[in-house]
Design an enzyme around this catalytic site. Structure first.
Site, PDB file in Angstrom:
ATOM      1  NE  ARG A  43      -4.063  -1.936   0.315  1.00 44.50           N
ATOM      2  CZ  ARG A  43      -5.198  -1.486   0.854  1.00 44.50           C
ATOM      3  NH1 ARG A  43      -5.321  -0.227   1.147  1.00 44.50           N
ATOM      4  NH2 ARG A  43      -6.190  -2.304   1.051  1.00 44.50           N
ATOM      5  NE  ARG A  47      -4.990   2.852   2.592  1.00 45.88           N
ATOM      6  CZ  ARG A  47      -5.118   1.932   3.539  1.00 45.88           C
ATOM      7  NH1 ARG A  47      -4.280   1.891   4.546  1.00 45.88           N
ATOM      8  NH2 ARG A  47      -6.084   1.057   3.471  1.00 45.88           N
ATOM      9  NE  ARG A  56      -8.505   8.390  -6.214  1.00 40.40           N
ATOM     10  CZ  ARG A  56      -8.954   7.721  -5.186  1.00 40.40           C
ATOM     11  NH1 ARG A  56      -8.188   6.901  -4.520  1.00 40.40           N
ATOM     12  NH2 ARG A  56     -10.217   7.812  -4.817  1.00 40.40           N
ATOM     13  CG  ASP A  92      -8.893  -2.428  -4.514  1.00 42.46           C
ATOM     14  OD1 ASP A  92      -8.344  -1.847  -3.565  1.00 42.46           O
ATOM     15  OD2 ASP A  92      -9.735  -3.329  -4.356  1.00 42.46           O
ATOM     16  CE1 TYR A 167     -13.520  -6.312   1.376  1.00 33.78           C
ATOM     17  CE2 TYR A 167     -11.790  -7.654   0.397  1.00 33.78           C
ATOM     18  CZ  TYR A 167     -12.188  -6.671   1.283  1.00 33.78           C
ATOM     19  OH  TYR A 167     -11.273  -6.064   2.086  1.00 33.78           O
TER      20      TYR A 167
HETATM   21  O1  CP3 Z   1       0.229   0.497  -2.926  1.00 31.18           O
HETATM   22  C1  CP3 Z   1      -0.290  -0.590  -3.213  1.00 31.18           C
HETATM   23  O2  CP3 Z   1      -0.163  -1.591  -2.507  1.00 31.18           O
HETATM   24  C2  CP3 Z   1      -1.008  -0.703  -4.544  1.00 31.18           C
HETATM   25  C3  CP3 Z   1      -2.383  -0.502  -4.539  1.00 31.18           C
HETATM   26  C4  CP3 Z   1      -3.349  -1.374  -3.796  1.00 31.18           C
HETATM   27  C5  CP3 Z   1      -4.620  -0.878  -3.411  1.00 31.18           C
HETATM   28  N1  CP3 Z   1      -5.349  -1.918  -2.928  1.00 31.18           N
HETATM   29  C6  CP3 Z   1      -5.048   0.506  -3.587  1.00 31.18           C
HETATM   30  C7  CP3 Z   1      -6.112   1.009  -2.704  1.00 31.18           C
HETATM   31  C8  CP3 Z   1      -3.318  -2.728  -3.461  1.00 31.18           C
HETATM   32  C9  CP3 Z   1      -2.197  -3.729  -3.596  1.00 31.18           C
HETATM   33  C10 CP3 Z   1      -4.591  -3.049  -2.921  1.00 31.18           C
HETATM   34  C11 CP3 Z   1      -4.977  -4.414  -2.529  1.00 31.18           C
HETATM   35  C12 CP3 Z   1      -6.157  -4.587  -1.688  1.00 31.18           C
HETATM   36  N2  CP3 Z   1      -7.367  -3.979  -1.783  1.00 31.18           N
HETATM   37  C13 CP3 Z   1      -6.239  -5.560  -0.673  1.00 31.18           C
HETATM   38  C14 CP3 Z   1      -5.145  -6.518  -0.308  1.00 31.18           C
HETATM   39  C15 CP3 Z   1      -4.090  -5.823   0.468  1.00 31.18           C
HETATM   40  C16 CP3 Z   1      -4.389  -5.613   1.902  1.00 31.18           C
HETATM   41  O3  CP3 Z   1      -4.241  -4.469   2.351  1.00 31.18           O
HETATM   42  O4  CP3 Z   1      -4.724  -6.573   2.604  1.00 31.18           O
HETATM   43  C17 CP3 Z   1      -7.529  -5.497  -0.114  1.00 31.18           C
HETATM   44  C18 CP3 Z   1      -8.049  -6.351   1.015  1.00 31.18           C
HETATM   45  C19 CP3 Z   1      -8.243  -4.489  -0.829  1.00 31.18           C
HETATM   46  C20 CP3 Z   1      -9.656  -4.058  -0.651  1.00 31.18           C
HETATM   47  C21 CP3 Z   1      -9.695  -2.631  -0.261  1.00 31.18           C
HETATM   48  N3  CP3 Z   1      -9.562  -1.605  -1.163  1.00 31.18           N
HETATM   49  C22 CP3 Z   1      -9.775  -2.080   1.036  1.00 31.18           C
HETATM   50  C23 CP3 Z   1      -9.945  -2.885   2.326  1.00 31.18           C
HETATM   51  C24 CP3 Z   1      -9.693  -0.686   0.904  1.00 31.18           C
HETATM   52  C25 CP3 Z   1      -9.581   0.308   2.030  1.00 31.18           C
HETATM   53  C26 CP3 Z   1     -10.683   1.234   2.232  1.00 31.18           C
HETATM   54  C27 CP3 Z   1     -10.113   2.514   2.846  1.00 31.18           C
HETATM   55  O5  CP3 Z   1     -10.436   3.586   2.338  1.00 31.18           O
HETATM   56  O6  CP3 Z   1      -9.310   2.418   3.794  1.00 31.18           O
HETATM   57  C28 CP3 Z   1      -9.560  -0.411  -0.474  1.00 31.18           C
HETATM   58  C29 CP3 Z   1      -9.421   0.914  -1.129  1.00 31.18           C
HETATM   59  C30 CP3 Z   1      -8.049   1.213  -1.613  1.00 31.18           C
HETATM   60  N4  CP3 Z   1      -7.308   0.400  -2.411  1.00 31.18           N
HETATM   61  C31 CP3 Z   1      -7.323   2.404  -1.378  1.00 31.18           C
HETATM   62  C32 CP3 Z   1      -6.104   2.286  -2.071  1.00 31.18           C
HETATM   63  C33 CP3 Z   1      -5.012   3.308  -2.195  1.00 31.18           C
HETATM   64  C34 CP3 Z   1      -7.809   3.598  -0.572  1.00 31.18           C
HETATM   65  C35 CP3 Z   1      -8.842   4.305  -1.393  1.00 31.18           C
HETATM   66  C36 CP3 Z   1      -8.594   5.775  -1.555  1.00 31.18           C
HETATM   67  O7  CP3 Z   1      -7.451   6.250  -1.519  1.00 31.18           O
HETATM   68  O8  CP3 Z   1      -9.614   6.441  -1.787  1.00 31.18           O
END
Ligand code: CP3
Length: 363
Positions: A43, A47, A56, A92, A167
């Site tokens: 991540r 983040r 974004r 994602d 999910y």
């Molecule tokens: O930097 C990286 O690792 C690359 C990008 C990446 C994202 N999601 C971007 C993202 C990766 C590798 C993921 C994988 C992902 N997505 C996982 C597996 C990794 C882990 O952390 O266990 C899972 C379970 C998801 C599902 C998901 N997507 C969740 C639980 C969330 C979080 C919701 C939140 O806002 O906290 C997301 C959204 C997400 N995916 C964000 C990012 C940067 C945040 C959304 C935003 O910035 O608006």
């Protein structure tokens, strides 16, 4: 980072000495000697970065994943800022599932939300196989990135069948995975049909990324730790193995990661992988004994430690590097993703510290 500007030049770099295939990250994944312990952060794309929040602003998450130029810029941001040893594609785990025909969204602060959760056979049949055309924006983003990154490897990724199924069945994030497990135990045939479909989608998605030029892939089974080892082996491992062994001929290292998987590390290592990701609960030397001497490990700083004063961070980095020496290859990382409240300067300092402490003279 070099500034190759054409895809061809960068792809040629995969085979020549000094290209991404010869990078410290790929070498460590392959258990080959590396000039220093490579480091990247799960991540890292997004983040904690202000430049990410800025770019974004007003672009919904799923839409941002479908814009190759935006994906490229976000993926490069942490590489430029921190000097990490690998980039991870900004995308994602639910992107291929949406491409397969499932109506879902990623809600800020919540995560993936599915309009019609999977309950019956008809719901499983709605999950179509995907081709490159269904995710052409990912193919394009990877090609743009490989050209920009030069010698820095790009990691492709996908969600594993269990985590995706969770999910889809729950309809969104879940603490207990109760509906998922109810389906798994109550209707094993439907469960296996669902996971088999998801495994095909995942394999196709990873193949698109490999063909476009990623240097490694990571399969995220973030929530697999909710299962006992026996249930993991029975209900999940065959499907994850299908994905990972399906990439055996791809020529790129395969990383398998989950959270809370202390009891599953050995099984996860059997899925056809080069590297097993370890969360902060299991020291890397203990993890190596569970996984066996023929796999590299990735991890495992607790992301919360980054919120502590620097001397605490430094002591933990030293401990993890020391414990990582027990494995035949170590990729430094967090035990799970970067927390949004992390000070990005601390991440930059961790990269420099890992490089400094692990620098090895050339052979
Ligand atoms: O930097 C990286 O690792 C690359 C990008 C990446 C994202 N999601 C971007 C993202 C990766 C590798 C993921 C994988 C992902 N997505 C996982 C597996 C990794 C882990 O952390 O266990 C899972 C379970 C998801 C599902 C998901 N997507 C969740 C639980 C969330 C979080 C919701 C939140 O806002 O906290 C997301 C959204 C997400 N995916 C964000 C990012 C940067 C945040 C959304 C935003 O910035 O608006």
């Amino acid at each position: 980072m070099t500034t190759d500007t054409t895809g061809t030049a960068a792809r040629d770099g995969q085979s020549r000495r000094g290209g991404p295939a010869d990078s410290p990250f790929v070498r460590a994944c392959r258990r080959e000697p590396a000039p220093h312990t490579p480091v990247w952060f799960m991540r890292q794309a997004g983040r904690s970065l202000p430049e990410y929040r800025e770019i974004r602003a007003n672009v919904p998450m799923l839409e941002s994943c479908r814009r190759p130029e935006l994906v490229t810029e976000i993926t490069l941001q942490p590489v430029r800022r921190h000097g990490v040893d690998a980039a991870i594609l900004f995308s994602d785990i639910v992107v291929p599932v949406a491409a397969a025909g499932i109506d879902l969204d990623i809600v800020a602060g919540t995560g993936p939300v599915v309009a019609e959760p999977v309950r019956a056979a008809g719901d499983v049949e709605r999950i179509r196989p995907i081709t490159r055309d269904d995710v052409s924006y990912v193919d394009e983003a990877v090609r743009l990135l490989v050209a920009e990154l030069g010698d820095t490897p790009l990691i492709g990724f996908a969600g594993a069948p269990f985590t995706l199924a969770s999910y889809l069945v729950e309809g969104g994030p879940s603490r207990t995975h109760a509906k998922t497990k109810a389906l798994m135990y109550g209707d094993p045939d439907l469960w296996h049909a669902l996971c088999a479909r998801l495994a095909e989608v995942t394999l196709s998605f990873l193949r698109v990324q490999v063909e476009a030029g990623v240097s490694a892939v990571q399969l995220f089974d973030s929530w697999a730790g909710a299962l006992s080892e026996a249930d993991y082996r029975r209900y999940v491992l065959p499907h994850s193995t299908h994905v990972l062994t399906g990439l055996a001929d791809a020529g790129v290292p395969r990383i398998h990661f989950g959270v809370g998987t202390a009891e599953l590390l050995g099984a996860m290592g059997e899925a056809g992988v080069d590297v097993v990701g370890v969360d902060w609960r299991t020291p890397l030397d203990v993890a190596t004994r569970r996984i066996g001497p023929d796999k590299a490990v990735q991890g495992n700083l607790d992301p919360c430690v980054l919120l502590a004063p620097w001397p605490v961070v430094e002591a933990e980095v030293r401990r993890i590097l020391e414990e990582g020496r027990a494995a035949p290859g170590h990729v430094f990382n967090l035990g799970h993703g970067v927390l949004p409240e992390t000070d990005p300067d601390v991440l930059t300092r961790v990269v420099a510290l890992v490089h400094e402490l692990s620098a090895r003279p050339a052979e």
